[in-house]
Scaffold this motif. Structure first.
Motif, PDB file in Angstrom:
ATOM      1  N   GLN A  99       0.804  -1.215   0.000  1.00 26.06           N
ATOM      2  CA  GLN A  99       0.000   0.000   0.000  1.00 26.06           C
ATOM      3  C   GLN A  99       0.839   1.266   0.000  1.00 26.06           C
ATOM      4  O   GLN A  99       0.601   2.177  -0.756  1.00 26.06           O
ATOM      5  CB  GLN A  99      -0.912   0.011   1.229  1.00 26.06           C
ATOM      6  CG  GLN A  99      -2.002   1.007   1.116  1.00 26.06           C
ATOM      7  CD  GLN A  99      -2.834   0.724  -0.115  1.00 26.06           C
ATOM      8  OE1 GLN A  99      -3.714  -0.087  -0.081  1.00 26.06           O
ATOM      9  NE2 GLN A  99      -2.543   1.372  -1.212  1.00 26.06           N
ATOM     10  N   GLY A 101       4.914   1.960   1.889  1.00 23.82           N
ATOM     11  CA  GLY A 101       6.318   1.549   1.720  1.00 23.82           C
ATOM     12  C   GLY A 101       6.538   0.071   1.991  1.00 23.82           C
ATOM     13  O   GLY A 101       7.692  -0.379   2.046  1.00 23.82           O
ATOM     14  N   ALA A 103       6.115  -1.491   4.741  1.00 23.00           N
ATOM     15  CA  ALA A 103       6.687  -1.749   6.076  1.00 23.00           C
ATOM     16  C   ALA A 103       5.962  -2.901   6.774  1.00 23.00           C
ATOM     17  O   ALA A 103       6.609  -3.777   7.366  1.00 23.00           O
ATOM     18  CB  ALA A 103       6.606  -0.490   6.934  1.00 23.00           C
ATOM     19  N   THR A 122      -3.932 -11.844   9.636  1.00 23.05           N
ATOM     20  CA  THR A 122      -4.044 -10.721   8.704  1.00 23.05           C
ATOM     21  C   THR A 122      -5.250 -10.962   7.784  1.00 23.05           C
ATOM     22  O   THR A 122      -6.043 -11.866   8.038  1.00 23.05           O
ATOM     23  CB  THR A 122      -2.710 -10.539   7.928  1.00 23.05           C
ATOM     24  OG1 THR A 122      -2.834  -9.424   7.058  1.00 23.05           O
ATOM     25  CG2 THR A 122      -2.333 -11.762   7.116  1.00 23.05           C
ATOM     26  N   SER A 150      -4.368  -2.017   1.696  1.00 22.35           N
ATOM     27  CA  SER A 150      -5.371  -1.661   2.713  1.00 22.35           C
ATOM     28  C   SER A 150      -6.774  -2.027   2.265  1.00 22.35           C
ATOM     29  O   SER A 150      -7.135  -1.779   1.120  1.00 22.35           O
ATOM     30  CB  SER A 150      -5.336  -0.151   2.964  1.00 22.35           C
ATOM     31  OG  SER A 150      -4.089   0.204   3.470  1.00 22.35           O
ATOM     32  N   LYS A 151      -7.526  -2.584   3.197  1.00 27.00           N
ATOM     33  CA  LYS A 151      -8.942  -2.861   2.954  1.00 27.00           C
ATOM     34  C   LYS A 151      -9.693  -1.851   3.808  1.00 27.00           C
ATOM     35  O   LYS A 151      -9.782  -2.006   5.022  1.00 27.00           O
ATOM     36  CB  LYS A 151      -9.308  -4.302   3.355  1.00 27.00           C
ATOM     37  CG  LYS A 151      -8.697  -5.364   2.436  1.00 27.00           C
ATOM     38  CD  LYS A 151      -7.311  -5.700   2.851  1.00 27.00           C
ATOM     39  CE  LYS A 151      -6.601  -6.646   1.909  1.00 27.00           C
ATOM     40  NZ  LYS A 151      -5.176  -6.782   2.231  1.00 27.00           N
ATOM     41  N   VAL A 155     -13.550  -5.304   8.654  1.00 29.93           N
ATOM     42  CA  VAL A 155     -12.810  -6.577   8.677  1.00 29.93           C
ATOM     43  C   VAL A 155     -12.977  -7.181  10.080  1.00 29.93           C
ATOM     44  O   VAL A 155     -12.495  -6.608  11.057  1.00 29.93           O
ATOM     45  CB  VAL A 155     -11.306  -6.347   8.374  1.00 29.93           C
ATOM     46  CG1 VAL A 155     -10.521  -7.632   8.566  1.00 29.93           C
ATOM     47  CG2 VAL A 155     -11.097  -5.799   6.967  1.00 29.93           C
ATOM     48  N   LEU A 157     -11.546  -9.008  12.070  1.00 29.17           N
ATOM     49  CA  LEU A 157     -10.255  -9.660  12.335  1.00 29.17           C
ATOM     50  C   LEU A 157     -10.269 -10.534  13.592  1.00 29.17           C
ATOM     51  O   LEU A 157      -9.774 -11.655  13.598  1.00 29.17           O
ATOM     52  CB  LEU A 157      -9.175  -8.576  12.476  1.00 29.17           C
ATOM     53  CG  LEU A 157      -7.758  -9.076  12.428  1.00 29.17           C
ATOM     54  CD1 LEU A 157      -7.216  -9.008  11.015  1.00 29.17           C
ATOM     55  CD2 LEU A 157      -6.847  -8.284  13.341  1.00 29.17           C
ATOM     56  N   VAL A 175      -1.909  -7.908  12.523  1.00 25.00           N
ATOM     57  CA  VAL A 175      -1.939  -6.535  12.035  1.00 25.00           C
ATOM     58  C   VAL A 175      -3.395  -6.097  12.112  1.00 25.00           C
ATOM     59  O   VAL A 175      -4.294  -6.800  11.650  1.00 25.00           O
ATOM     60  CB  VAL A 175      -1.340  -6.416  10.605  1.00 25.00           C
ATOM     61  CG1 VAL A 175      -1.843  -7.459   9.672  1.00 25.00           C
ATOM     62  CG2 VAL A 175      -1.617  -5.042  10.009  1.00 25.00           C
ATOM     63  N   LEU A 177      -6.444  -2.645  13.030  1.00 23.83           N
ATOM     64  CA  LEU A 177      -6.837  -1.253  13.261  1.00 23.83           C
ATOM     65  C   LEU A 177      -6.977  -1.030  14.768  1.00 23.83           C
ATOM     66  O   LEU A 177      -6.985  -1.995  15.546  1.00 23.83           O
ATOM     67  CB  LEU A 177      -8.175  -0.975  12.574  1.00 23.83           C
ATOM     68  CG  LEU A 177      -8.264  -1.340  11.098  1.00 23.83           C
ATOM     69  CD1 LEU A 177      -9.670  -1.084  10.567  1.00 23.83           C
ATOM     70  CD2 LEU A 177      -7.240  -0.549  10.290  1.00 23.83           C
ATOM     71  N   HIS A 180      -9.517  -3.254  16.536  1.00 23.49           N
ATOM     72  CA  HIS A 180      -9.092  -4.646  16.727  1.00 23.49           C
ATOM     73  C   HIS A 180      -8.157  -4.739  17.942  1.00 23.49           C
ATOM     74  O   HIS A 180      -8.297  -5.633  18.782  1.00 23.49           O
ATOM     75  CB  HIS A 180      -8.331  -5.162  15.490  1.00 23.49           C
ATOM     76  CG  HIS A 180      -9.142  -5.123  14.228  1.00 23.49           C
ATOM     77  ND1 HIS A 180      -8.633  -4.667  13.034  1.00 23.49           N
ATOM     78  CD2 HIS A 180     -10.425  -5.481  13.976  1.00 23.49           C
ATOM     79  CE1 HIS A 180      -9.571  -4.754  12.098  1.00 23.49           C
ATOM     80  NE2 HIS A 180     -10.668  -5.242  12.650  1.00 23.49           N
ATOM     81  N   LEU A 204      -2.313  -0.324  12.389  1.00 20.76           N
ATOM     82  CA  LEU A 204      -2.420   0.602  11.254  1.00 20.76           C
ATOM     83  C   LEU A 204      -2.992   1.914  11.783  1.00 20.76           C
ATOM     84  O   LEU A 204      -3.855   1.902  12.656  1.00 20.76           O
ATOM     85  CB  LEU A 204      -3.349   0.045  10.177  1.00 20.76           C
ATOM     86  CG  LEU A 204      -2.912  -1.243   9.488  1.00 20.76           C
ATOM     87  CD1 LEU A 204      -4.001  -1.703   8.512  1.00 20.76           C
ATOM     88  CD2 LEU A 204      -1.590  -1.071   8.756  1.00 20.76           C
ATOM     89  N   GLN A 340      -0.677  13.665  10.192  1.00 13.70           N
ATOM     90  CA  GLN A 340      -1.941  12.922  10.370  1.00 13.70           C
ATOM     91  C   GLN A 340      -3.051  13.861  10.880  1.00 13.70           C
ATOM     92  O   GLN A 340      -4.143  13.393  11.221  1.00 13.70           O
ATOM     93  CB  GLN A 340      -1.751  11.763  11.359  1.00 13.70           C
ATOM     94  CG  GLN A 340      -0.742  10.704  10.915  1.00 13.70           C
ATOM     95  CD  GLN A 340      -1.247   9.831   9.780  1.00 13.70           C
ATOM     96  OE1 GLN A 340      -2.440   9.611   9.632  1.00 13.70           O
ATOM     97  NE2 GLN A 340      -0.346   9.326   8.959  1.00 13.70           N
TER      98      GLN A 340
END
Ligand SMILES: Cc1cc2nc3c(=O)[nH]c(=O)nc-3n(C[C@H](O)[C@H](O)[C@H](O)COP(=O)(O)OP(=O)(O)OC[C@H]3O[C@@H](n4cnc5c(N)ncnc54)[C@H](O)[C@@H]3O)c2cc1C
Length: 448
Positions: A99, A101, A103, A122, A150-151, A155, A157, A175, A177, A180, A204, A340
């Motif tokens: 999505q 870099g 990372a 994930t 990214s979705k 999700v 999770l 991983v 949000l 989660h 995230l 942000q």
């Protein structure tokens, strides 16, 4: 037990995140996640299986955080990250399909390959239905690669974890949000505050999820039906590079892009009401938090920004750099928060949304945030947030799928109208400036 003290009460209060924590904690399989006509996920309780133990209510991140988790001395909108970096994965193939870099993928692959963990929770877009995400436990780096991008939709999770056991499994990584991770930390606090073992958490950054109905809308922009879709990406780097446009690959081999602008302009109709009441854009309880490098440095190949929150997070990130799977460039932590828009927008909007929600007699999530950290919203923010929240509330009261459809159609017409107006205004401005230019030329020419 009080009737409200199960997950149904949370759903009725409009506070369900659809994260799936309750599904996993319920040992009687009494809870399922259901898709609503508006395209969000909501917990649904089967009363006949429920034994009224109240566990789902206790650990639900939708209704708030366990009081043990929030310290009044730490700014909950930022936490206390020790370091921040711009991060780029060194593997060009990994980077191209990531999505930002790459990372997240690089860190998770490193954890698996160095045998620090056995599996990673994930999500990827489902092979059976490429328009919905599926949660899975990846055990190889190839599987982690499949989960890239990214979705921006709901999700569930946490539903795929085996709670409470997985909440104390250090051989696991996940991983997720903010919601989660709140679910995970609530379970840990509820079952054993003192235990130190925990999955490694890559958080995230998150300014909110969007309904599944947005996927339908984006398909309609591309002139594609759901049956034709082979794969769907909210943001694919493509030939323009980062941040990327919506990309839809069809079964007959076409790749259709819908501009980022179209995606962003339609967001107000599809944003989640519940996410507007969440304070945690920067994933307070993760080991490391990854986001886009907004306000920092653009790079068409993609860069991730990473906030380090724990010593374990710092060690893992350094190991990734030593193993040459990522390149790190230190950045000022405050600049990450500025990028942000935490102080300038998020804090104010959160305060405004929460205040408006409360004036409507609705129950707020219990976050236990000390008022010293809350930034007073100004008139403009209050007006804007009132409009947004009213619109979302109005939508949330529609349960008939046909009415939802109608509402979306109306909004799409409005967007088209707005686009025409802006084209007209630009054309008018343009023609006015040409006329002015011509008049000047004529004046100069006829000047004695
Ligand atoms: C709903 C949402 C909102 C976001 N909001 C912001 C924001 O406001 N500001 C910002 O800077 N960044 C935001 N991001 C993060 C950003 O979009 C990138 O995910 C982040 O920069 C990581 O990029 P990467 O290249 O390192 O990730 P990649 O290497 O591409 O890996 C992404 C990983 O995240 C996982 N993932 C994707 N979507 C979800 C999901 N919904 N739930 C759980 N796991 C998921 C994938 O399965 C994959 O493992 C948001 C992401 C999401 C999903």
């Amino acid at each position: 037990m009080d009737d409200k003290k199960n997950i149904t009460g949370v759903v009725h209060s409009g506070l369900c995140h659809g994260c799936g924590t309750c599904v996993s904690i319920c040992k009687f399989n009494a809870i399922e996640m259901k898709e609503t006509p508006l395209g969000f996920l909501c917990a649904e309780l089967q009363e006949d299986k429920c034994v009224a133990c109240g566990l789902c209510f206790d650990v639900c991140p939708g209704r708030g955080l366990n009081p043990a988790l929030i310290s009044e001395h730490i700014n909950p909108f930022k936490g206390q990250p020790t370091e921040a970096f711009l991060v780029k994965a060194t593997d060009k193939e990994l980077l191209r399909g990531a999505q930002s870099g790459g990372a997240v993928t690089a860190i998770l692959c490193h954890l698996l390959e160095s045998h620090a963990v056995d599996s990673v929770v994930t999500c990827r877009m489902s092979k059976q239905n490429p328009l919905r995400p599926e949660v899975f436990k990846a055990v190889t780096s190839e599987e982690v690669w499949e989960a890239r991008t990214s979705k921006y939709c709901p999700v569930p999770l946490m539903a795929s974890l085996n709670l409470p056991n997985d909440a104390f499994d250090s051989r696991l990584a996940m991983v997720g949000l903010g919601c989660h991770v709140h679910g995970l930390r609530n379970v840990q606090a509820r079952f054993d505050c003192a235990r130190k073992e925990s999955p490694f958490v890559v958080g995230l950054m998150c300014a909110g999820t969007l309904s599944y109905r947005m996927i339908d809308y984006l398909l309609s922009c591309a002139g594609v039906t759901s049956d034709e879709v082979a794969s769907f990406y909210y943001r694919k780097k493509g030939e323009h590079g980062w941040p990327g446009d919506v990309a839809i690959c069809t079964k007959d081999g076409r790749e259709i892009f819908v501009s980022k602008k179209r995606r962003l302009e339609s967001k107000p109709l599809f944003e989640s009401l519940r996410c507007r009441l969440c304070f945690d854009q920067t994933n307070l309880f993760a080991d490391v938090v990854v986001g886009d490098p907004w306000g920092l440095r653009g790079d068409k190949e993609g860069l991730s920004v990473v906030l380090v929150r724990t010593s374990r997070g710092s060690r893992v990130l350094r190991e990734c750099a030593e193993a040459n799977s990522v390149v790190l460039e230190p950045v000022d932590v405050d600049r990450v928060f500025q990028g942000q828009t935490i102080d300038s927008r998020h804090c104010r909007e959160w305060a405004a949304m929460s205040a408006i929600w409360q004036t409507k007699g609705r129950e707020l999530p219990e976050y236990g945030i000390n008022s010293r950290w809350v930034v007073e919203p100004n008139e403009h923010t209050l007006r804007n947030c009132t409009r947004r929240l009213n619109k979302l509330l109005q939508l949330s009261e529609i349960h008939d799928p046909c009415e939802v459809e109608q509402c979306i159609r109306k909004h799409v017409q409005y967007l088209k109208f707005r686009r025409y107006i802006s084209v007209f205004a630009t054309a008018r401005r343009y023609s006015l400036s040409i006329i002015k230019h011509l008049i000047n030329r004529i004046r100069k020419a006829v000047k004695p």
